[in-house]
Design an enzyme around this catalytic site. Sequence first.
Site, PDB file in Angstrom:
ATOM      1  N   SER A 145       0.839  -1.202   0.000  1.00  0.00           N
ATOM      2  CA  SER A 145       0.000   0.000   0.000  1.00  0.00           C
ATOM      3  C   SER A 145       0.873   1.252   0.000  1.00  0.00           C
ATOM      4  O   SER A 145       2.027   1.222   0.448  1.00  0.00           O
ATOM      5  CB  SER A 145      -0.865   0.009   1.264  1.00  0.00           C
ATOM      6  N   TYR A 159      -2.236  -0.862  10.176  1.00  0.00           N
ATOM      7  CA  TYR A 159      -2.179  -1.064   8.720  1.00  0.00           C
ATOM      8  C   TYR A 159      -0.821  -0.602   8.178  1.00  0.00           C
ATOM      9  O   TYR A 159      -0.182  -1.307   7.399  1.00  0.00           O
ATOM     10  CB  TYR A 159      -3.327  -0.286   8.072  1.00  0.00           C
TER      11      TYR A 159
HETATM   12  N1  LIG Z   1      -8.519   0.020  -2.230  1.00  0.00           N
HETATM   13  C1  LIG Z   1      -7.483   0.748  -1.923  1.00  0.00           C
HETATM   14  O1  LIG Z   1      -7.530   1.982  -1.931  1.00  0.00           O
HETATM   15  C2  LIG Z   1      -6.161   0.061  -1.551  1.00  0.00           C
HETATM   16  C3  LIG Z   1      -5.013   0.857  -1.488  1.00  0.00           C
HETATM   17  C4  LIG Z   1      -3.814   0.265  -1.151  1.00  0.00           C
HETATM   18  C5  LIG Z   1      -3.744  -1.089  -0.901  1.00  0.00           C
HETATM   19  N2  LIG Z   1      -4.869  -1.831  -0.956  1.00  0.00           N
HETATM   20  C6  LIG Z   1      -4.731  -3.265  -0.669  1.00  0.00           C
HETATM   21  O2  LIG Z   1      -5.289  -4.005  -1.735  1.00  0.00           O
HETATM   22  C7  LIG Z   1      -5.717  -5.273  -1.250  1.00  0.00           C
HETATM   23  C8  LIG Z   1      -7.123  -5.534  -1.766  1.00  0.00           C
HETATM   24  O3  LIG Z   1      -7.989  -4.570  -1.217  1.00  0.00           O
HETATM   25  P1  LIG Z   1      -9.307  -4.058  -1.972  1.00  0.00           P
HETATM   26  O4  LIG Z   1      -9.159  -2.615  -2.148  1.00  0.00           O
HETATM   27  O5  LIG Z   1      -9.622  -4.929  -3.117  1.00  0.00           O
HETATM   28  O6  LIG Z   1     -10.369  -4.225  -0.778  1.00  0.00           O
HETATM   29  P2  LIG Z   1     -11.567  -5.228  -0.637  1.00  0.00           P
HETATM   30  O7  LIG Z   1     -12.061  -5.011   0.749  1.00  0.00           O
HETATM   31  O8  LIG Z   1     -12.492  -5.084  -1.782  1.00  0.00           O
HETATM   32  O9  LIG Z   1     -10.853  -6.665  -0.753  1.00  0.00           O
HETATM   33  C9  LIG Z   1     -10.176  -7.275   0.296  1.00  0.00           C
HETATM   34  C10 LIG Z   1     -10.570  -8.748   0.288  1.00  0.00           C
HETATM   35  O10 LIG Z   1      -9.814  -9.429   1.298  1.00  0.00           O
HETATM   36  C11 LIG Z   1     -10.698 -10.346   1.899  1.00  0.00           C
HETATM   37  N3  LIG Z   1     -10.241 -10.697   3.246  1.00  0.00           N
HETATM   38  C12 LIG Z   1     -10.148  -9.887   4.320  1.00  0.00           C
HETATM   39  N4  LIG Z   1      -9.778 -10.599   5.387  1.00  0.00           N
HETATM   40  C13 LIG Z   1      -9.630 -11.879   4.985  1.00  0.00           C
HETATM   41  C14 LIG Z   1      -9.301 -13.088   5.630  1.00  0.00           C
HETATM   42  N5  LIG Z   1      -9.025 -13.124   6.937  1.00  0.00           N
HETATM   43  N6  LIG Z   1      -9.249 -14.213   4.909  1.00  0.00           N
HETATM   44  C15 LIG Z   1      -9.535 -14.201   3.581  1.00  0.00           C
HETATM   45  N7  LIG Z   1      -9.883 -13.098   2.915  1.00  0.00           N
HETATM   46  C16 LIG Z   1      -9.933 -11.953   3.609  1.00  0.00           C
HETATM   47  C17 LIG Z   1     -12.040  -9.617   1.973  1.00  0.00           C
HETATM   48  O11 LIG Z   1     -13.117 -10.510   2.185  1.00  0.00           O
HETATM   49  C18 LIG Z   1     -12.061  -8.930   0.640  1.00  0.00           C
HETATM   50  O12 LIG Z   1     -12.716  -9.703  -0.346  1.00  0.00           O
HETATM   51  C19 LIG Z   1      -5.623  -5.201   0.277  1.00  0.00           C
HETATM   52  O13 LIG Z   1      -4.468  -5.881   0.703  1.00  0.00           O
HETATM   53  C20 LIG Z   1      -5.493  -3.726   0.553  1.00  0.00           C
HETATM   54  O14 LIG Z   1      -4.802  -3.459   1.751  1.00  0.00           O
HETATM   55  C21 LIG Z   1      -6.080  -1.295  -1.286  1.00  0.00           C
END
Ligand SMILES: NC(=O)c1ccc[n+]([C@@H]2O[C@H](COP(=O)([O-])OP(=O)(O)OC[C@H]3O[C@@H](n4cnc5c(N)ncnc54)[C@H](O)[C@@H]3O)[C@@H](O)[C@H]2O)c1
Length: 252
Positions: A145, A159
């Site tokens: 991130s 985080y």
């Molecule tokens: N969306 C953003 O702005 C952003 C920015 C930087 C990094 N990220 C990273 O990208 C990745 C994906 O995030 P996203 O934006 O698609 O969010 P999202 O919430 O849509 O997806 C995250 C997924 O992880 C799953 N998850 C959470 N805990 C879990 C567990 N214990 N076991 C199995 N699955 C689990 C959730 O059910 C969800 O489907 C994450 O690691 C997040 O930290 C996102």
Amino acid sequence: MKAAPSVLITGGAGGIGKATAACFAKEGYRVSLLDLNEAVHEAAQMLSTRAGQVQGRVVDVADETQLIAAARWHLSETAGKCDVLVNCAGISPKGQGGPFALPEITTAQWERVHRVNVTAPFILCRELIPVMAERGFGRVINVSSRAARTYVPASGLDYHTSKTALLGLTRALAGAYGRHGVTVNSVAPGRIATAMAQATRQDFLDETLRMIPAGRFGEPQEIGELILFLASEKAAYINGACIDANGGIYMT
Ligand SMILES: NC(=O)c1ccc[n+]([C@@H]2O[C@H](COP(=O)([O-])OP(=O)(O)OC[C@H]3O[C@@H](n4cnc5c(N)ncnc54)[C@H](O)[C@@H]3O)[C@@H](O)[C@H]2O)c1
């Protein structure tokens, strides 16, 4: 006939995970999706109909037994072969759309965040990288991130630390396995339009948007395409890197 390459993606029911799965499926990969959310089955079915071989499994990646069983399930479905691992599942706990303050963060929350965001990637790497190294080819992409690169007011300190630790894991494994044909890289997305962004308070989102030179949030598919590139032969000389994809809000 040569077997299709395979990829295991965690967080496959989420915004970035599902979009990444779609990118790999379109390229002919055999895709296994893991997620805590039962919507992972729907995601797998939808992508299978549109693109190819995608299967889903409900797994809590914070549970080591379930996670190891899932890694073995993936190998059993792919004749013992794993080309690519994408550690995408992640959590960013928020209270009323903003980060919890230091005194509010329980040890249980801290540990849960680290189990999902760092320990699960470590366990999957431990299960799958030796299998890749034995065949002389493998790709690991860890979804970190912008919060691992700089201070992000909308994100909690649990985080920040977990996503920064993921960069350390990436570098250590890249160093240890580069000679075995395995590359390990991270991507550091800025704000991407997913459920995680929707859980963030509007004033944080407005402030972030104001500071992004590209003038918009990223789309999940843009991260998926980057991950697909890092998994390709073309990216063979990229190892131990962290690739920023943030519209220019953070530059080094
Ligand atoms: N969306 C953003 O702005 C952003 C920015 C930087 C990094 N990220 C990273 O990208 C990745 C994906 O995030 P996203 O934006 O698609 O969010 P999202 O919430 O849509 O997806 C995250 C997924 O992880 C799953 N998850 C959470 N805990 C879990 C567990 N214990 N076991 C199995 N699955 C689990 C959730 O059910 C969800 O489907 C994450 O690691 C997040 O930290 C996102």
